[in-house]
Every structure is written in structure tokens, then in C-alpha cells.
Design a protein around this motif. Structure first.
Motif, PDB file in Angstrom:
ATOM      1  N   THR A  43       0.664  -1.426   0.044  1.00  8.44           N
ATOM      2  CA  THR A  43      -0.310  -0.145  -0.325  1.00  8.44           C
ATOM      3  C   THR A  43       1.086   1.300   0.367  1.00  8.44           C
ATOM      4  OG1 THR A  43      -0.498  -0.427   2.256  1.00  8.44           O
ATOM      5  CG2 THR A  43      -2.001  -1.137   1.400  1.00  8.44           C
ATOM      6  N   GLU A  44       2.108   1.073   0.305  1.00  7.82           N
ATOM      7  CA  GLU A  44       3.209   2.788   0.626  1.00  7.82           C
ATOM      8  C   GLU A  44       3.411   2.589  -0.639  1.00  7.82           C
ATOM      9  OE1 GLU A  44       6.125   1.342   3.491  1.00  7.82           O
ATOM     10  OE2 GLU A  44       4.106   2.472   5.300  1.00  7.82           O
ATOM     11  N   VAL A  45       3.431   1.844  -2.260  1.00  9.19           N
ATOM     12  CA  VAL A  45       4.068   2.017  -3.075  1.00  9.19           C
ATOM     13  C   VAL A  45       3.649   2.931  -3.675  1.00  9.19           C
ATOM     14  CG1 VAL A  45       4.366   0.999  -5.438  1.00  9.19           C
ATOM     15  CG2 VAL A  45       4.943  -0.653  -3.025  1.00  9.19           C
ATOM     16  N   GLY A  46       3.965   4.165  -4.400  1.00  9.24           N
ATOM     17  CA  GLY A  46       3.917   5.202  -5.034  1.00  9.24           C
ATOM     18  C   GLY A  46       3.376   4.869  -6.373  1.00  9.24           C
ATOM     19  N   ALA A  47       2.128   4.738  -7.034  1.00  9.03           N
ATOM     20  CA  ALA A  47       1.332   4.102  -8.099  1.00  9.03           C
ATOM     21  C   ALA A  47       0.257   5.415  -8.231  1.00  9.03           C
ATOM     22  CB  ALA A  47       0.471   3.138  -8.066  1.00  9.03           C
ATOM     23  N   ASP A  48       0.672   6.980  -7.686  1.00  6.37           N
ATOM     24  CA  ASP A  48      -0.747   7.825  -8.573  1.00  6.37           C
ATOM     25  C   ASP A  48      -0.642   7.848  -9.741  1.00  6.37           C
ATOM     26  OD1 ASP A  48      -0.737   8.057  -5.440  1.00  6.37           O
ATOM     27  OD2 ASP A  48       0.338   9.507  -4.653  1.00  6.37           O
ATOM     28  N   ASP A  49       0.724   8.071 -10.485  1.00  3.15           N
ATOM     29  CA  ASP A  49       0.996   8.147 -11.225  1.00  3.15           C
ATOM     30  C   ASP A  49       0.738   7.111 -12.868  1.00  3.15           C
ATOM     31  OD1 ASP A  49       2.896   7.398 -10.895  1.00  3.15           O
ATOM     32  OD2 ASP A  49       4.555   8.470 -12.326  1.00  3.15           O
ATOM     33  N   VAL A  50      -0.108   5.547 -11.938  1.00  6.55           N
ATOM     34  CA  VAL A  50      -0.286   4.739 -12.958  1.00  6.55           C
ATOM     35  C   VAL A  50      -1.468   5.044 -13.248  1.00  6.55           C
ATOM     36  CG1 VAL A  50       0.286   2.332 -12.724  1.00  6.55           C
ATOM     37  CG2 VAL A  50       2.061   3.329 -12.076  1.00  6.55           C
TER      38      VAL A  50
END
Length: 99
Positions: A43-50
Motif C-alpha cells: 500500500t505504500e508503493v507510489g502508484a498515483d501516476d499509474v
């Protein structure tokens, strides 16, 4: 600090009506803590731009176009039947029930 304590595992076991031994409580608390730690890391993976997607493959389903073709006439469909009754396939009765 563990993500889930042994007491919380015991509480969950009671709610689930599971009779766990002391060694099982220790084992499961370690396993659940490991699972919850992995979930937290994901859940901490930065996937806002995916962009969200249903399938990572860009393949599309290949289908043939629907075309209307004439079907068999009743006579053609029944031509190879061993028994015909009132323009229908006649089959032996299997349930033994009367009509």
C-alpha cells in the motif's frame, strides 16, 4: 512493533470459533504479522501516476463477425434420427413416469 498481537489473534480465533492451541496462536500471530507487513509495504508503493487497468496486456479479443446463415429445415435435422414423432426426435422414456 508487530502489526497484530498474539492477544488479537486469540480474540479473532474466539470470534471465529476456532480452538487454537498455544503453539498455534504463536505460529499464526507470526504468520499474520508477516502478511500484514507485506500488505502495508504494497500500500505504500507510489502508484498515483499509474493508470488503473483491468489487464496489463494490451491484447484485445479477436472474434469473427456475426453473419446470419440459414439453418437446417426440420426435415434435414430429423433425416438421420432413428425415430421421429410429430416432427420431433423420439427418445425412449427414462424416468418411468406416465404422460
Amino acid at each position: 512493533m508487530p502489526a497484530i498481537s498474539r492477544d488479537e489473534v486469540a480474540h479473532l480465533a474466539r470470534l471465529s470459533r476456532l480452538a487454537l492451541t498455544e503453539s498455534e496462536l504463536d505460529e499464526f500471530s507470526g504468520q499474520l504479522d508477516s502478511i500484514l507487513s507485506h500488505v502495508k509495504a504494497v500500500t505504500e508503493v507510489g502508484a498515483d501516476d499509474v493508470p488503473p487497468m483491468a489487464n496489463p496486456n494490451a491484447a484485445t479479443n479477436v472474434t469473427r463477425p456475426d453473419t446470419i446463415v440459414p439453418g437446417l429445415t426440420p426435415e434435414e435435422a430429423l433425416s438421420g434420427a432413428p425415430a421421429v414423432e410429430q416432427d420431433r426426435f423420439a427418445v425412449p422414456q427414462i424416468l418411468g413416469e406416465g404422460e
